[in-house]
Design an enzyme around this catalytic site. Structure first.
Site, PDB file in Angstrom:
ATOM      1  N   SER A 296       0.847  -1.191   0.000  1.00 44.47           N
ATOM      2  CA  SER A 296       0.000   0.000   0.000  1.00 44.47           C
ATOM      3  C   SER A 296       0.891   1.253   0.000  1.00 44.47           C
ATOM      4  CB  SER A 296      -0.954  -0.017   1.196  1.00 44.47           C
ATOM      5  OG  SER A 296      -1.958   0.961   1.041  1.00 44.47           O
TER       6      SER A 296
ATOM      7  N   ASP B   1      -8.492  -5.412  -5.745  1.00 43.81           N
ATOM      8  CA  ASP B   1      -8.196  -4.327  -4.808  1.00 43.81           C
ATOM      9  C   ASP B   1      -9.256  -3.229  -4.917  1.00 43.81           C
ATOM     10  OD1 ASP B   1      -7.069  -2.203  -3.334  1.00 43.81           O
ATOM     11  OD2 ASP B   1      -5.033  -2.770  -3.887  1.00 43.81           O
TER      12      ASP B   1
ATOM     13  N   HIS C  19      -7.118  -5.690  -1.030  1.00 46.97           N
ATOM     14  CA  HIS C  19      -6.012  -4.761  -0.797  1.00 46.97           C
ATOM     15  C   HIS C  19      -4.953  -5.370   0.121  1.00 46.97           C
ATOM     16  CE1 HIS C  19      -3.875  -1.041  -0.751  1.00 46.97           C
ATOM     17  NE2 HIS C  19      -3.980  -0.915   0.556  1.00 46.97           N
TER      18      HIS C  19
END
Length: 444
Positions: free
Chosen positions: A135, A341, A378
């Site tokens: 991320s 995601d 994610h």
């Protein structure tokens, strides 16, 4: 260790806990900097290597979990709060140097200090150094490769927010669509119906119907397929909801940001909830407009995005395709991204990889490989096989010269090969459909 002297560095704590020497320090590379770092070093069983662990979101905390995981594998490890505390971007308001610390300086300064601390503790040079982040940590990973190519021998960039402007723009695009009026919001109870319809349209394209869309870039599912023919129901979309769903898939386009992929529907509450996505909202409030009272409904997707890109030409974004210095020093980079995601559009990773190919030519796979993960949300989870060990794959590449062609993933009672992009996994047509051996990597 408490008495160690380093430039612009104050050691604030040195103690032994959980089998490691833990050193905390504050770094001040600028007059307004206040960067906290921690370095954890195994008392016994050090593997001779260093691993920096990345952050998430606006990154105002030390990543103790990542430090624990690194130390458990024998690494000396470090983490930083990137120069502020808390998960908001409010720290940036009136503090341009703190924003630079967050954007890239804290990670580099941490790395320099951590290497010095590790050498002082062990009295031995590092065998290898690695970055491992997802991320915002994936964005940090790419920024390191682009801006500080000598820092790491190997880098893992997971689900990277490499185009911070694009991710923020997409989140506001969805917020505006969802909050256009009361009828435009899609209730979370309808997400499974949209998801199932997308699967029915595209799941079997890889030769096996297994509840996962292997390659959403080839899926042209139109949510009109479940438009309500009569009264509203949990299994269909009203006309305004259909318009919203199409906008989520499409994104603002025009070079601004790709949308979310088919297969991401179960996570649409991330951008489509009652309030705008906080990371993107904070970016425009505190960084672009410097106005805590900014209204997301006023965002202009032409002039305002252009303004943001000019402000962020060489700051938070990590989309520079020139990795020549990293390649020259012998560095290896593995990037991965989940196709489902719902927070960072997976197409952004594909676009970046292609931009590097365009900039640097056909030899890119010799030092940089991308793995797209079907069904992964994610940084993990989701409907696909999303548990894998990219660090071992990177170690094999850096230390033994064995480039990863495929990486084994597991989850949902199955195993699957993750294929080096642009190849994708295909069922051979026979064999156990839950076993990776029944699949091969092919060029799409």
């Amino acid at each position: 260790m408490a008495a160690l002297k380093l430039p612009a560095t104050t050691i604030t704590r040195a103690s032994v806990a959980e089998g490691s020497c833990q050193v905390a320090a504050t770094l001040r590379p600028s007059a307004d900097s206040d960067i906290k770092i921690e370095v954890w070093m195994p008392v016994n069983g050090w593997n001779g290597k260093y691993q920096a662990v990345g952050n998430g979101g606006w990154s105002g905390a030390i990543g103790t979990r990542g430090l624990q995981q690194a130390v458990s594998r024998g690494y000396a490890a470090s983490s930083t709060d990137t120069g502020h505390s808390g998960g908001s971007a409010s720290f940036a308001l009136g503090h341009p140097q703190k924003l630079i610390d967050y954007a890239y300086r804290s990670e580099h300064e941490m790395t320099v200090a951590a290497k010095a601390i590790i050498f002082a503790f062990y009295g031995a040079a590092l065998r290898h150094s690695y970055w491992n982040g997802c991320s915002a940590g994936g964005k940090q990973a790419l920024k390191e490769a682009q801006r500080y190519p000598e820092d790491f021998d190997g880098i893992i960039a997971g689900s990277p927010g490499l185009d911070w402007v694009a991710r923020a723009a997409l989140s506001m695009w969805v917020a505006q669509a969802v909050h256009k009026d009361d009828e435009s919001s899609i209730p979370p109870a309808k997400y499974p119906a949209i998801h199932q319809a997308a699967l029915e349209a595209c799941d079997a394209a890889d030769g096996l119907k297994d509840g996962v869309i292997e390659d959403p870039s080839g899926c042209d599912f139109d949510p009109k397929a479940i438009e309500c023919k009569g009264a509203d129901a949990p299994t269909c979309l009203t006309a305004p909801q259909l318009e919203t769903a199409r906008k989520i898939y499409a994104g603002p386009g025009k070079g601004i940001a790709p949308g979310l992929a088919r297969g991401s529907e179960l996570g649409w509450s991330t951008f489509g909830g009652p309030k705008p996505f906080q990371i993107g909202f904070d970016y425009f409030k505190y960084v672009v407009f410097e106005n805590p009272d900014w209204d997301f409904r006023t965002l202009n997707f032409s002039s305002d995005i252009e303004r943001a890109r000019k402000l962020d030409a060489d700051r938070i974004n990590a989309a520079d395709p020139d990795l020549s210095a990293f390649r020259k020093r012998g560095g290896k980079l593995i990037q991965y991204h989940g196709w489902s995601d719902p927070q960072i559009p997976p197409e952004s990773s594909v676009e970046y990889y292609r931009s590097v190919l365009q900039k640097m030519g056909a030899g890119v796979p010799e030092f940089y490989r991308l793995f797209m993960v079907p069904g992964m949300a994610h940084c993990g989870g989701g409907e696909g096989a999303s548990t894998f060990d990219m660090l071992s794959a990177l170690e094999q590449w850096v230390e033994k010269g064995k480039a990863p062609e495929r990486v084994m993933a597991s989850g949902k009672s199955r195993t699957r090969p993750l294929c080096s992009f642009p190849r994708v996994s295909r069922y051979k047509g026979s064999g156990d459909p839950d076993d990776a051996g029944s699949f091969t990597c092919v060029t799409r």
